[in-house]
Motif scaffolding. Sequence first.
Motif, PDB file in Angstrom:
ATOM      1  N   GLN A  87      -8.188   0.301  -0.948  1.00 58.31           N
ATOM      2  CA  GLN A  87      -8.369   0.444  -2.543  1.00 58.31           C
ATOM      3  C   GLN A  87      -6.846   1.157  -3.139  1.00 58.31           C
ATOM      4  OE1 GLN A  87     -10.579  -1.474  -3.928  1.00 58.31           O
ATOM      5  NE2 GLN A  87      -9.370  -1.282  -5.954  1.00 58.31           N
ATOM      6  N   PRO A  88      -6.531   2.649  -2.661  1.00 59.18           N
ATOM      7  CA  PRO A  88      -5.561   3.246  -2.810  1.00 59.18           C
ATOM      8  C   PRO A  88      -4.246   2.304  -2.909  1.00 59.18           C
ATOM      9  CG  PRO A  88      -6.746   4.752  -1.432  1.00 59.18           C
ATOM     10  CD  PRO A  88      -7.347   3.172  -1.427  1.00 59.18           C
ATOM     11  N   ALA A  89      -4.018   1.544  -1.861  1.00 56.44           N
ATOM     12  CA  ALA A  89      -3.027   0.587  -1.728  1.00 56.44           C
ATOM     13  C   ALA A  89      -2.831  -0.360  -2.898  1.00 56.44           C
ATOM     14  CB  ALA A  89      -3.043  -0.013  -0.408  1.00 56.44           C
ATOM     15  N   ILE A  90      -4.129  -0.896  -3.331  1.00 57.54           N
ATOM     16  CA  ILE A  90      -4.235  -1.919  -4.292  1.00 57.54           C
ATOM     17  C   ILE A  90      -3.880  -1.188  -5.819  1.00 57.54           C
ATOM     18  CG2 ILE A  90      -5.865  -3.253  -5.670  1.00 57.54           C
ATOM     19  CD1 ILE A  90      -7.413  -3.733  -3.073  1.00 57.54           C
ATOM     20  N   HIS A  91      -4.356   0.072  -5.781  1.00 61.53           N
ATOM     21  CA  HIS A  91      -4.199   0.677  -6.916  1.00 61.53           C
ATOM     22  C   HIS A  91      -2.502   1.021  -7.460  1.00 61.53           C
ATOM     23  CE1 HIS A  91      -8.444   2.350  -7.319  1.00 61.53           C
ATOM     24  NE2 HIS A  91      -8.260   0.911  -8.023  1.00 61.53           N
ATOM     25  N   PHE A  92      -2.064   1.466  -6.385  1.00 68.93           N
ATOM     26  CA  PHE A  92      -0.589   1.789  -6.157  1.00 68.93           C
ATOM     27  C   PHE A  92       0.446   0.618  -6.540  1.00 68.93           C
ATOM     28  CE2 PHE A  92       3.706   2.062  -4.295  1.00 68.93           C
ATOM     29  CZ  PHE A  92       4.105   3.366  -4.661  1.00 68.93           C
ATOM     30  N   ALA A  93       0.026  -0.943  -5.657  1.00 67.45           N
ATOM     31  CA  ALA A  93       0.676  -1.945  -6.178  1.00 67.45           C
ATOM     32  C   ALA A  93       0.864  -2.641  -7.477  1.00 67.45           C
ATOM     33  CB  ALA A  93       0.170  -3.075  -5.104  1.00 67.45           C
ATOM     34  N   ALA A  94      -0.545  -2.262  -8.045  1.00 67.45           N
ATOM     35  CA  ALA A  94      -0.856  -2.791  -9.477  1.00 67.45           C
ATOM     36  C   ALA A  94       0.119  -1.810 -10.466  1.00 67.45           C
ATOM     37  CB  ALA A  94      -2.201  -2.395  -9.816  1.00 67.45           C
ATOM     38  N   HIS A  95       0.279  -0.361 -10.215  1.00 63.94           N
ATOM     39  CA  HIS A  95       0.836   0.314 -10.946  1.00 63.94           C
ATOM     40  C   HIS A  95       2.652   0.017 -10.908  1.00 63.94           C
ATOM     41  CE1 HIS A  95       1.654   3.864 -13.205  1.00 63.94           C
ATOM     42  NE2 HIS A  95       2.636   4.411 -12.378  1.00 63.94           N
ATOM     43  N   HIS A  96       2.899  -0.405  -9.718  1.00 67.83           N
ATOM     44  CA  HIS A  96       4.286  -0.612  -9.561  1.00 67.83           C
ATOM     45  C   HIS A  96       4.791  -2.223  -9.495  1.00 67.83           C
ATOM     46  CE1 HIS A  96       5.432   3.727  -8.799  1.00 67.83           C
ATOM     47  NE2 HIS A  96       4.072   3.640  -8.248  1.00 67.83           N
ATOM     48  N   ASP A  97       3.866  -2.870  -9.936  1.00 66.98           N
ATOM     49  CA  ASP A  97       4.042  -4.153  -9.953  1.00 66.98           C
ATOM     50  C   ASP A  97       4.419  -4.898  -8.959  1.00 66.98           C
ATOM     51  OD1 ASP A  97       4.067  -6.760 -11.448  1.00 66.98           O
ATOM     52  OD2 ASP A  97       6.125  -6.358 -12.400  1.00 66.98           O
ATOM     53  N   LEU A  98       3.783  -4.800  -7.574  1.00 66.79           N
ATOM     54  CA  LEU A  98       3.968  -5.392  -6.417  1.00 66.79           C
ATOM     55  C   LEU A  98       2.694  -6.372  -6.341  1.00 66.79           C
ATOM     56  CD1 LEU A  98       4.877  -2.157  -4.007  1.00 66.79           C
ATOM     57  CD2 LEU A  98       6.542  -3.824  -4.954  1.00 66.79           C
ATOM     58  N   ILE A  99       3.136  -7.470  -5.682  1.00 66.01           N
ATOM     59  CA  ILE A  99       2.327  -8.448  -5.368  1.00 66.01           C
ATOM     60  C   ILE A  99       1.731  -8.284  -3.980  1.00 66.01           C
ATOM     61  CG2 ILE A  99       1.929 -10.940  -5.137  1.00 66.01           C
ATOM     62  CD1 ILE A  99       4.479 -11.401  -7.097  1.00 66.01           C
ATOM     63  N   GLY A 128       0.283   4.074   2.320  1.00 63.38           N
ATOM     64  CA  GLY A 128       1.735   4.473   2.671  1.00 63.38           C
ATOM     65  C   GLY A 128       2.669   3.301   2.971  1.00 63.38           C
ATOM     66  N   HIS A 129       2.161   2.196   3.501  1.00 63.13           N
ATOM     67  CA  HIS A 129       2.983   1.167   3.968  1.00 63.13           C
ATOM     68  C   HIS A 129       3.494   0.358   2.448  1.00 63.13           C
ATOM     69  CE1 HIS A 129       2.242   0.960   8.219  1.00 63.13           C
ATOM     70  NE2 HIS A 129       1.178   1.210   8.005  1.00 63.13           N
ATOM     71  N   VAL A 130       2.433   0.079   1.541  1.00 62.67           N
ATOM     72  CA  VAL A 130       2.881  -0.125   0.188  1.00 62.67           C
ATOM     73  C   VAL A 130       3.867   0.394  -0.420  1.00 62.67           C
ATOM     74  CG1 VAL A 130       1.985  -1.137  -2.022  1.00 62.67           C
ATOM     75  CG2 VAL A 130       0.636  -1.249   0.042  1.00 62.67           C
ATOM     76  N   GLN A 131       3.755   1.694  -0.436  1.00 63.11           N
ATOM     77  CA  GLN A 131       4.732   2.657  -0.887  1.00 63.11           C
ATOM     78  C   GLN A 131       5.952   2.455  -0.266  1.00 63.11           C
ATOM     79  OE1 GLN A 131       3.506   6.876  -1.443  1.00 63.11           O
ATOM     80  NE2 GLN A 131       1.524   6.198  -1.518  1.00 63.11           N
ATOM     81  N   LYS A 132       6.286   2.247   0.885  1.00 60.30           N
ATOM     82  CA  LYS A 132       7.566   2.053   1.592  1.00 60.30           C
ATOM     83  C   LYS A 132       8.280   0.653   1.027  1.00 60.30           C
ATOM     84  CE  LYS A 132       6.431   4.720   5.847  1.00 60.30           C
ATOM     85  NZ  LYS A 132       6.380   4.958   7.164  1.00 60.30           N
TER      86      LYS A 132
END
Length: 215
Positions: free
Chosen positions: A176-188, A148-152
């Motif tokens: 792990q869900p945060a890592i997957h989301f970040a990889a999909h949206h090109d966040l570091i 949720g924090h990574v999505q925000k």
Amino acid sequence: MVWEWLTEDVSRWITVDLWGLISGHPWWSGLIAIGTLTTLILLAKLLSFLFGAGTYAYAYVGNDEDSTVTPGEAVDPDVLTFKMKQLAAMSATGFEQACADLLARDGFRSTRRVEGAGDLGVDVTARDHDDRLLILQCKQYSSPVGSGHVQKFNGTARLHHGADVPIMIGLNGFTQPAIHFAAHHDLILMGRPELKRWAHGQHLYEVLGIPSTTQ
């Protein structure tokens, strides 16, 4: 003669004269004892501050479990570093400022910590030598940062702040869900292992594998 003086005169002063003074003036004696103890405690804290503060933000050589420095290895005292235990013990504001200081150490320009409410997901901003804008969000949580924090952060880093290099730092990593989301949206994401290397002296872009034409 010395032994006689110690056993008779000094012994008499301690056991008779001094005890007589204390028993005859208990209130004054108590105040003096409390004052003396307080003075000694304050003096000890002052000495600890004077001799300990100078090593707070610099590389540590020893048995620290978080240290990456090899025992006996020469360490440049002018290179700003932090131990992981230090970062964990800081306030949230202090942690953000430490990240800003590390950016400045690495040569980033216009480094500043964003203060106050309404920062919309940005804690630190800076520019690299290629004039790319870095936006950092610093999470000092005791547990991994969730999705949720990574999505925000994804919703504001580029769209609102115009970040060229959006970085979220998690002192204790990410789920792990945060890592997957970040990889999909090109966040570091910078988890604990990467933060440790950065805090101990390695350049941010080397840690994250980000190319720079002038690094």
